[in-house]
Motif scaffolding. Structure first.
Motif, PDB file in Angstrom:
ATOM      1  N   ARG A  86      -3.564   0.121  12.293  1.00  0.00           N
ATOM      2  CA  ARG A  86      -2.408   0.749  13.061  1.00  0.00           C
ATOM      3  C   ARG A  86      -1.400  -0.114  13.057  1.00  0.00           C
ATOM      4  O   ARG A  86      -1.585  -1.251  13.532  1.00  0.00           O
ATOM      5  N   VAL A  87      -0.137   0.242  12.833  1.00  0.00           N
ATOM      6  CA  VAL A  87       1.237  -0.639  12.822  1.00  0.00           C
ATOM      7  C   VAL A  87       1.760  -0.109  14.444  1.00  0.00           C
ATOM      8  O   VAL A  87       2.315   0.846  14.363  1.00  0.00           O
ATOM      9  N   GLU A  88       1.465  -1.179  15.494  1.00  0.00           N
ATOM     10  CA  GLU A  88       1.788  -0.791  16.677  1.00  0.00           C
ATOM     11  C   GLU A  88       3.340  -0.400  16.947  1.00  0.00           C
ATOM     12  O   GLU A  88       3.601   0.793  17.505  1.00  0.00           O
ATOM     13  N   GLU A  89       4.304  -0.887  16.535  1.00  0.00           N
ATOM     14  CA  GLU A  89       5.609  -0.654  16.528  1.00  0.00           C
ATOM     15  C   GLU A  89       6.081   0.564  15.905  1.00  0.00           C
ATOM     16  O   GLU A  89       7.037   1.191  16.274  1.00  0.00           O
ATOM     17  N   ALA A  90       5.304   0.979  14.802  1.00  0.00           N
ATOM     18  CA  ALA A  90       5.556   2.191  14.322  1.00  0.00           C
ATOM     19  C   ALA A  90       5.040   3.541  14.846  1.00  0.00           C
ATOM     20  O   ALA A  90       5.249   4.587  14.269  1.00  0.00           O
ATOM     21  N   GLY A  91       4.461   3.697  15.959  1.00  0.00           N
ATOM     22  CA  GLY A  91       3.684   4.763  16.382  1.00  0.00           C
ATOM     23  C   GLY A  91       2.374   5.070  15.471  1.00  0.00           C
ATOM     24  O   GLY A  91       1.402   4.566  15.699  1.00  0.00           O
ATOM     25  N   GLU A  92       2.510   6.455  14.952  1.00  0.00           N
ATOM     26  CA  GLU A  92       1.221   6.771  14.199  1.00  0.00           C
ATOM     27  C   GLU A  92       1.312   6.492  12.748  1.00  0.00           C
ATOM     28  O   GLU A  92       0.827   7.130  11.900  1.00  0.00           O
ATOM     29  N   LYS A  93       1.821   5.271  12.368  1.00  0.00           N
ATOM     30  CA  LYS A  93       1.838   4.776  10.817  1.00  0.00           C
ATOM     31  C   LYS A  93       0.719   3.740  10.830  1.00  0.00           C
ATOM     32  O   LYS A  93       0.515   2.852  11.731  1.00  0.00           O
ATOM     33  N   TYR A  94       0.075   3.681   9.600  1.00  0.00           N
ATOM     34  CA  TYR A  94      -0.830   2.765   9.104  1.00  0.00           C
ATOM     35  C   TYR A  94      -0.545   2.013   7.992  1.00  0.00           C
ATOM     36  O   TYR A  94      -0.109   2.307   7.107  1.00  0.00           O
ATOM     37  N   GLN A  95      -0.815   0.676   8.119  1.00  0.00           N
ATOM     38  CA  GLN A  95      -0.805  -0.266   6.886  1.00  0.00           C
ATOM     39  C   GLN A  95      -1.978  -0.306   6.255  1.00  0.00           C
ATOM     40  O   GLN A  95      -3.179  -0.604   6.841  1.00  0.00           O
ATOM     41  N   LEU A  96      -1.914   0.122   4.891  1.00  0.00           N
ATOM     42  CA  LEU A  96      -3.244   0.267   3.987  1.00  0.00           C
ATOM     43  C   LEU A  96      -3.438  -0.889   3.414  1.00  0.00           C
ATOM     44  O   LEU A  96      -2.454  -1.493   2.952  1.00  0.00           O
ATOM     45  N   ARG A  97      -4.371  -1.377   3.251  1.00  0.00           N
ATOM     46  CA  ARG A  97      -5.002  -2.683   2.340  1.00  0.00           C
ATOM     47  C   ARG A  97      -5.614  -2.114   1.021  1.00  0.00           C
ATOM     48  O   ARG A  97      -6.737  -1.771   0.844  1.00  0.00           O
ATOM     49  N   ILE A  98      -4.625  -1.734   0.163  1.00  0.00           N
ATOM     50  CA  ILE A  98      -5.183  -1.338  -1.082  1.00  0.00           C
ATOM     51  C   ILE A  98      -4.936  -2.665  -2.165  1.00  0.00           C
ATOM     52  O   ILE A  98      -4.223  -3.531  -2.256  1.00  0.00           O
ATOM     53  N   HIS A  99      -6.217  -2.829  -2.800  1.00  0.00           N
ATOM     54  CA  HIS A  99      -6.391  -3.988  -3.631  1.00  0.00           C
ATOM     55  C   HIS A  99      -6.523  -3.716  -5.105  1.00  0.00           C
ATOM     56  O   HIS A  99      -6.260  -2.191  -5.427  1.00  0.00           O
ATOM     57  N   GLU A 100      -6.515  -4.514  -6.041  1.00  0.00           N
ATOM     58  CA  GLU A 100      -6.396  -4.318  -7.236  1.00  0.00           C
ATOM     59  C   GLU A 100      -7.426  -3.511  -8.159  1.00  0.00           C
ATOM     60  O   GLU A 100      -7.396  -2.830  -9.018  1.00  0.00           O
ATOM     61  N   GLU A 101      -8.663  -3.532  -7.380  1.00  0.00           N
ATOM     62  CA  GLU A 101      -9.830  -2.473  -7.764  1.00  0.00           C
ATOM     63  C   GLU A 101      -9.684  -1.143  -7.165  1.00  0.00           C
ATOM     64  O   GLU A 101     -10.550  -0.222  -7.406  1.00  0.00           O
ATOM     65  N   THR A 102      -8.776  -0.800  -6.427  1.00  0.00           N
ATOM     66  CA  THR A 102      -8.747   0.355  -5.716  1.00  0.00           C
ATOM     67  C   THR A 102      -8.341   1.610  -6.984  1.00  0.00           C
ATOM     68  O   THR A 102      -7.343   1.247  -7.295  1.00  0.00           O
ATOM     69  N   GLU A 103      -8.942   2.464  -6.844  1.00  0.00           N
ATOM     70  CA  GLU A 103      -8.857   3.569  -7.749  1.00  0.00           C
ATOM     71  C   GLU A 103      -7.635   4.247  -7.472  1.00  0.00           C
ATOM     72  O   GLU A 103      -7.470   4.810  -6.301  1.00  0.00           O
ATOM     73  N   ARG A 104      -6.648   4.234  -8.166  1.00  0.00           N
ATOM     74  CA  ARG A 104      -5.471   5.059  -8.178  1.00  0.00           C
ATOM     75  C   ARG A 104      -5.560   6.410  -9.114  1.00  0.00           C
ATOM     76  O   ARG A 104      -5.606   6.271 -10.377  1.00  0.00           O
ATOM     77  N   GLY A 105      -5.138   7.433  -8.594  1.00  0.00           N
ATOM     78  CA  GLY A 105      -4.945   8.956  -9.326  1.00  0.00           C
ATOM     79  C   GLY A 105      -3.863   9.623  -9.000  1.00  0.00           C
ATOM     80  O   GLY A 105      -2.754   9.006  -8.317  1.00  0.00           O
ATOM     81  N   ASP A 106      -3.691  10.577  -9.681  1.00  0.00           N
ATOM     82  CA  ASP A 106      -2.486  11.476  -9.346  1.00  0.00           C
ATOM     83  C   ASP A 106      -2.827  12.562  -8.799  1.00  0.00           C
ATOM     84  O   ASP A 106      -3.939  12.818  -8.767  1.00  0.00           O
ATOM     85  N   ASN A 107      -1.903  13.430  -8.236  1.00  0.00           N
ATOM     86  CA  ASN A 107      -2.035  14.334  -7.368  1.00  0.00           C
ATOM     87  C   ASN A 107      -2.591  15.710  -8.274  1.00  0.00           C
ATOM     88  O   ASN A 107      -2.693  16.734  -7.703  1.00  0.00           O
ATOM     89  N   ASP A 108      -2.282  15.732  -9.589  1.00  0.00           N
ATOM     90  CA  ASP A 108      -2.640  16.734 -10.524  1.00  0.00           C
ATOM     91  C   ASP A 108      -4.092  17.000 -10.274  1.00  0.00           C
ATOM     92  O   ASP A 108      -4.529  18.150 -10.309  1.00  0.00           O
TER      93      ASP A 108
END
Length: 111
Positions: free
Chosen positions: A77-99
């Motif tokens: 959670r990013v404190e100063e941004a309220g309900e926003k979160y910083q995600l730690r996405i790394h090179e092995e994280t599977e990325r897909g599309d919304n289709d």
């Protein structure tokens, strides 16, 4: 050392590496995940190397390692941004599309 034992050791190492990748910044969760992996491998230590259960356990461990590496993303959670979160996405994280998300489950529960 029999081949199945080498495969089990390799699977255990893969799980440990995957926990390190998935929970890199969270020492408490990293320790808990490693403890759980050790507990599960110790539970299955007495299985016969020729049993189907041993092979299934190794396959399960490899699947867990893959899921940890590719599908687990930590957020902070990013404190100063309220309900926003910083995600730690790394090179092995599977990325897909919304289709694939849009078409998932279509036709299973009616029109």
């Amino acid at each position: 050392m029999p081949e199945i034992n080498m495969m089990a050791l390799a699977a255990y190492r893969h799980v440990l590496r995957s926990t390190r990748i998935a929970f890199q910044e969270d020492i408490r969760l990293l320790a808990a995940a490693r403890h759980e992996a050790r507990k599960n491998f110790d539970t299955n230590r007495s299985l016969s190397s020729s049993s189907a259960q041993a092979a299934a356990g190794i396959a399960h461990a490899e699947d867990v390692a893959r899921i940890l590496r590719q599908n687990v993303v930590q957020g902070e959670r990013v404190e100063e941004a309220g309900e926003k979160y910083q995600l730690r996405i790394h090179e092995e994280t599977e990325r897909g599309d919304n289709d694939t998300v849009k078409t998932a489950g279509r036709g299973l529960c009616g029109p």
